[in-house]
Design an enzyme around this catalytic site. Structure first.
Site, mmCIF file in Angstrom:
data_model
loop_
_atom_site.group_PDB
_atom_site.id
_atom_site.type_symbol
_atom_site.label_atom_id
_atom_site.label_comp_id
_atom_site.label_asym_id
_atom_site.label_seq_id
_atom_site.Cartn_x
_atom_site.Cartn_y
_atom_site.Cartn_z
ATOM 1 N N GLY A 1 -24.500 -25.121 44.021
ATOM 2 C CA GLY A 1 -23.064 -24.882 44.138
ATOM 3 C C GLY A 1 -22.300 -26.174 44.381
ATOM 4 O O GLY A 1 -22.820 -27.262 44.134
ATOM 5 N N GLU B 1 -17.962 -31.575 37.315
ATOM 6 C CA GLU B 1 -18.094 -31.773 35.857
ATOM 7 C C GLU B 1 -19.549 -32.069 35.448
ATOM 8 O O GLU B 1 -19.956 -31.739 34.334
ATOM 9 C CB GLU B 1 -17.128 -32.901 35.458
ATOM 10 C CG GLU B 1 -16.743 -33.010 34.010
ATOM 11 C CD GLU B 1 -16.564 -31.703 33.239
ATOM 12 O OE1 GLU B 1 -17.154 -31.619 32.148
ATOM 13 O OE2 GLU B 1 -15.874 -30.771 33.701
ATOM 14 N N GLY B 2 -20.340 -32.648 36.362
ATOM 15 C CA GLY B 2 -21.752 -32.898 36.048
ATOM 16 C C GLY B 2 -22.498 -31.589 35.844
ATOM 17 O O GLY B 2 -23.301 -31.443 34.905
ATOM 18 N N HIS B 3 -22.221 -30.596 36.706
ATOM 19 C CA HIS B 3 -22.852 -29.280 36.536
ATOM 20 C C HIS B 3 -22.313 -28.590 35.277
ATOM 21 O O HIS B 3 -23.045 -27.879 34.594
ATOM 22 C CB HIS B 3 -22.579 -28.390 37.746
ATOM 23 C CG HIS B 3 -23.119 -28.928 39.036
ATOM 24 N ND1 HIS B 3 -22.328 -29.563 39.962
ATOM 25 C CD2 HIS B 3 -24.374 -28.943 39.547
ATOM 26 C CE1 HIS B 3 -23.066 -29.923 40.993
ATOM 27 N NE2 HIS B 3 -24.309 -29.571 40.764
ATOM 28 N N GLN C 1 -29.920 -35.876 34.877
ATOM 29 C CA GLN C 1 -30.630 -37.160 34.971
ATOM 30 C C GLN C 1 -30.156 -37.964 36.178
ATOM 31 O O GLN C 1 -30.794 -38.924 36.578
ATOM 32 C CB GLN C 1 -30.438 -37.965 33.679
ATOM 33 C CG GLN C 1 -31.280 -37.414 32.546
ATOM 34 C CD GLN C 1 -30.964 -38.034 31.192
ATOM 35 O OE1 GLN C 1 -30.176 -38.977 31.085
ATOM 36 N NE2 GLN C 1 -31.559 -37.486 30.147
ATOM 37 N N GLN D 1 -36.028 -36.240 41.072
ATOM 38 C CA GLN D 1 -36.201 -34.779 41.027
ATOM 39 C C GLN D 1 -36.594 -34.345 39.615
ATOM 40 O O GLN D 1 -37.512 -33.532 39.432
ATOM 41 C CB GLN D 1 -34.904 -34.093 41.450
ATOM 42 C CG GLN D 1 -34.922 -32.586 41.247
ATOM 43 C CD GLN D 1 -33.697 -31.910 41.826
ATOM 44 O OE1 GLN D 1 -33.658 -31.594 43.005
ATOM 45 N NE2 GLN D 1 -32.687 -31.677 41.000
ATOM 46 N N LEU E 1 -20.784 -38.708 39.183
ATOM 47 C CA LEU E 1 -20.259 -37.539 39.899
ATOM 48 C C LEU E 1 -21.339 -36.974 40.814
ATOM 49 O O LEU E 1 -22.510 -36.911 40.457
ATOM 50 C CB LEU E 1 -19.798 -36.470 38.920
ATOM 51 C CG LEU E 1 -18.653 -36.837 37.990
ATOM 52 C CD1 LEU E 1 -18.084 -35.579 37.332
ATOM 53 C CD2 LEU E 1 -17.532 -37.586 38.706
HETATM 54 O O1 PAF Z 1 -30.386 -30.560 42.233
HETATM 55 C C1 PAF Z 1 -30.105 -29.567 42.938
HETATM 56 O O2 PAF Z 1 -28.958 -29.128 43.002
HETATM 57 C C2 PAF Z 1 -31.206 -28.896 43.743
HETATM 58 O O3 PAF Z 1 -32.129 -29.821 44.204
HETATM 59 C C3 PAF Z 1 -31.897 -27.760 42.979
HETATM 60 C C4 PAF Z 1 -32.599 -28.276 41.728
HETATM 61 C C5 PAF Z 1 -30.887 -26.713 42.581
HETATM 62 C C6 PAF Z 1 -32.946 -27.104 43.879
HETATM 63 O O4 PAF Z 1 -32.376 -26.599 45.043
#
Ligand code: PAF
Length: 310
Positions: free
Chosen positions: A35, A39-41, A174, A179, A210
């Site tokens: 949440g 803009e990145g999401h 990226q 991660q 961002l």
């Molecule tokens: O990158 C994130 O927002 C979190 O680490 C993820 C991948 C949703 C896991 O909680």
């Protein structure tokens, strides 16, 4: 079609099956998020919508990946705005469960271990962070499996639709390079039937990557933080010109900014994240690498990176 909200795994599965069935869908994309979307999401969601018939986004602030209860409490919760952003991108279904739905017995006894790859860089300053993140990503990938489900005989290989099963893809930024590398390894090492898609970092016009944390920067700190992307750009320019990267001078640029406390700045192999020392000094840069940087700017820890290629 208006976006649908599911708060339980059962609802997610029923709605996912309905959407795949009604649209004769042959592919499903999952966009895991915590949440506080920006803009990145939106770029992750758009990539998923372009490549899949049905797109599910999850919104879950995962307590397992926060070292500190204060940080967890402070994490912004903006569900209404998040739903509006996802709907605008064409996402079909949002899974926003309460903590008890994901961890019904409290914290899980068994978790994914991120191993050596998770102990360096971000992992060094946030012990346990990647184990917590991978554990929830594993759960979300299972919850989001397309409705045709897993055949009794076992899991299909990652990637495209086969044997009548919808293709399954999951989208990660990226920007969180470590991660992303870890999720790719988990999926490969543990044979998850999903294709992982990395989506390029989205930047403000002035170059700042961002991040949900940028909102905690004062104007002065935000200005100071620009040195991170400038230093990365220096390396990109040198890599493109096939010059020695001269990491030391790029580091000195960051260290010259008094509001910025550099944690690490290195050039690494994109998969193993091991430093590529030989490319950083006198030798002209050749090949593929990733420049990783992390720093505290005022109270806010920021990370950024740039893929290098020559
Ligand atoms: O990158 C994130 O927002 C979190 O680490 C993820 C991948 C949703 C896991 O909680």
């Amino acid at each position: 079609m208006p976006i649908t909200l599911a708060t339980t795994v059962a609802e997610l599965r029923t709605e996912g099956a309905r959407l795949l069935g009604s649209g004769q869908g042959t592919s499903q994309g999952l966009v895991p998020t915590m949440g506080a979307l920006h803009e990145g999401h939106a770029a992750l969601a758009r990539a998923a919508v372009e490549q899949n018939d049905v797109v599910v986004a999850s919104i879950f602030v995962n307590p397992l990946q926060f070292g500190d209860a204060v940080d967890l409490d402070r994490y912004p919760r903006t569900l209404d705005a998040d739903l509006a952003l996802l709907e605008d991108q064409g996402v079909d279904l949002v899974f926003a469960p309460p903590v008890e739905e994901v961890y019904p017995g409290g914290e899980p006894l068994v978790r994914i271990t991120s191993g050596r790859l998770g102990e360096k860089w971000e992992g060094a300053s946030r012990p346990g962070h990647f184990d917590g993140a991978l554990t929830v990503v594993a759960k979300l990938l299972h919850y989001g499996l397309p409705a045709a489900g897993v055949p009794a005989a076992g899991l299909p290989a990652a990637g495209a639709a086969q044997g009548g099963l919808p293709a399954y893809r999951a989208y990660f930024g990226q920007k969180d390079a470590q991660q992303l590398a870890l999720v790719r390894r988990m999926v490969a090492d543990l044979n998850f039937p999903v294709e992982i898609v990395g989506v390029p970092t989205v930047r403000a016009v002035d170059g700042l990557a961002l991040s949900s944390r940028n909102r905690f920067l004062s104007d002065e700190e935000r200005e100071a933080a620009l040195v991170l992307s400038r230093a990365l750009r220096l390396l990109e320019e040198r890599a493109n010109a096939r010059e020695p990267l001269d990491l030391d001078s790029a580091r000195a640029l960051v260290e010259s900014q008094p509001l910025v406390a550099l944690d690490y700045f290195d050039v690494v192999d994109p998969e193993t994240l091991e430093p590529l020392a030989e490319n950083c000094r006198e030798t002209p840069f050749r090949g593929e690498a990733l420049a990783l940087i992390a720093a505290k700017v005022g109270p806010v820890r920021l990370i950024d990176n740039a893929p290098l290629s020559s």
